[in-house]
Design a protein around this motif. Structure first.
Motif, PDB file in Angstrom:
ATOM      1  N   UNK A  47      -3.405  -6.080  52.018  1.00  0.00           N
ATOM      2  CA  UNK A  47      -3.875  -4.753  51.534  1.00  0.00           C
ATOM      3  C   UNK A  47      -3.438  -4.018  50.344  1.00  0.00           C
ATOM      4  N   UNK A  48      -2.139  -4.064  50.288  1.00  0.00           N
ATOM      5  CA  UNK A  48      -1.488  -3.479  48.958  1.00  0.00           C
ATOM      6  C   UNK A  48      -1.337  -4.263  48.039  1.00  0.00           C
ATOM      7  N   UNK A  60       0.555  -3.799  44.043  1.00  0.00           N
ATOM      8  CA  UNK A  60       1.982  -4.134  43.795  1.00  0.00           C
ATOM      9  C   UNK A  60       2.150  -4.558  42.502  1.00  0.00           C
ATOM     10  N   UNK A  61       3.375  -4.229  41.948  1.00  0.00           N
ATOM     11  CA  UNK A  61       3.849  -4.853  40.603  1.00  0.00           C
ATOM     12  C   UNK A  61       4.234  -6.299  40.862  1.00  0.00           C
ATOM     13  N   UNK A  86       2.303  -9.279  57.041  1.00  0.00           N
ATOM     14  CA  UNK A  86       1.346  -9.938  56.235  1.00  0.00           C
ATOM     15  C   UNK A  86       0.185  -9.337  55.872  1.00  0.00           C
ATOM     16  N   UNK A  87      -0.341  -8.466  56.979  1.00  0.00           N
ATOM     17  CA  UNK A  87      -1.625  -7.848  56.763  1.00  0.00           C
ATOM     18  C   UNK A  87      -1.464  -6.674  55.742  1.00  0.00           C
ATOM     19  N   UNK A 114       8.354  -8.379  48.747  1.00  0.00           N
ATOM     20  CA  UNK A 114       7.467  -8.292  49.699  1.00  0.00           C
ATOM     21  C   UNK A 114       7.261  -9.560  50.552  1.00  0.00           C
ATOM     22  N   UNK A 115       6.988 -10.890  49.595  1.00  0.00           N
ATOM     23  CA  UNK A 115       6.715 -12.091  49.973  1.00  0.00           C
ATOM     24  C   UNK A 115       8.176 -12.617  50.523  1.00  0.00           C
ATOM     25  N   UNK A 116       9.176 -12.106  49.757  1.00  0.00           N
ATOM     26  CA  UNK A 116      10.472 -12.867  50.300  1.00  0.00           C
ATOM     27  C   UNK A 116      10.821 -12.154  51.690  1.00  0.00           C
TER      28      UNK A 116
END
Length: 190
Positions: free
Chosen positions: A82-83, A87-88, A77-78, A95-97
């Motif tokens: 940060x990214x 991110x697109x 999560x961290x 990433x969330x998934x």
């Protein structure tokens, strides 16, 4: 001093000396209702300390595993936070998934461990509980007690301490018999 007074004094002396031993023998045979403190008996039963240590060790291992998995989720999560701005939208969704999937895995693993630990605790305690129950039933049958109540479950509000068979059960189990008396209920403060 007359002969009858000497015998009376001797009997009184014997009762004073034998009183604790008679109390350890429990209520007389045929007493209808007696009680015990099962929590104290089980806590001190042979094998109880070892079972508790084993369970606490296994519980610690499970907690460590869950903490390690939670640390992986937190780290992920961290990194995402940060990214995130770089991110697109498609990469963000992916990433969330991944984070949600890991959180779901962690929650599922926690439920699995909770269930297995509950079963393990039961498995460790059951032989001890069976032995205690057997001794209680043996004493109840041999002494002709009709009902044995458990003061540990808060069902007994007040009772004559001479009806307490906790020391008798503990003695049969081979435990030390230093049993404190049942505390008297506190008077109402109204």
């Amino acid at each position: 001093m007359s002969f009858s007074r000497r015998i009376g004094a001797a009997l009184l002396g014997l009762l004073i000396i034998a009183g604790p031993a008679l109390a350890q023998d429990g209520p007389p045979t045929g007493t209808t209702v007696v009680y015990l403190r099962s929590a104290q008996i089980v806590q001190n039963a042979p094998g109880s300390t070892e079972a508790q240590r084993t369970f606490e060790r296994e519980l610690g291992e499970a907690r460590t595993e869950l903490q390690q998995q939670a640390a992986v989720v937190d780290s992920m999560m961290q990194d995402y936070q940060r990214q995130e701005v770089l991110l697109s939208p498609q990469a963000k969704t992916q990433k969330e998934q991944e984070i949600r999937d890991l959180q779901t895995e962690l929650a599922n693993r926690q439920r699995e461990l909770d269930t297995s630990l509950q079963q393990r605790q039961q498995d460790l305690l059951q032989p001890i509980l069976d032995r205690v129950a057997g001794v209680i039933e043996q004493i109840r049958t041999e002494r002709g007690y009709s009902i044995v109540l458990d003061a540990s479950t808060e069902g007994v509000v007040a009772a004559d301490t001479t009806l307490d068979i906790t020391a008798l059960v503990m003695s049969e189990l081979g435990q030390d018999v230093a049993v404190p008396p049942t505390p008297a209920p506190a008077p109402d403060s109204q």
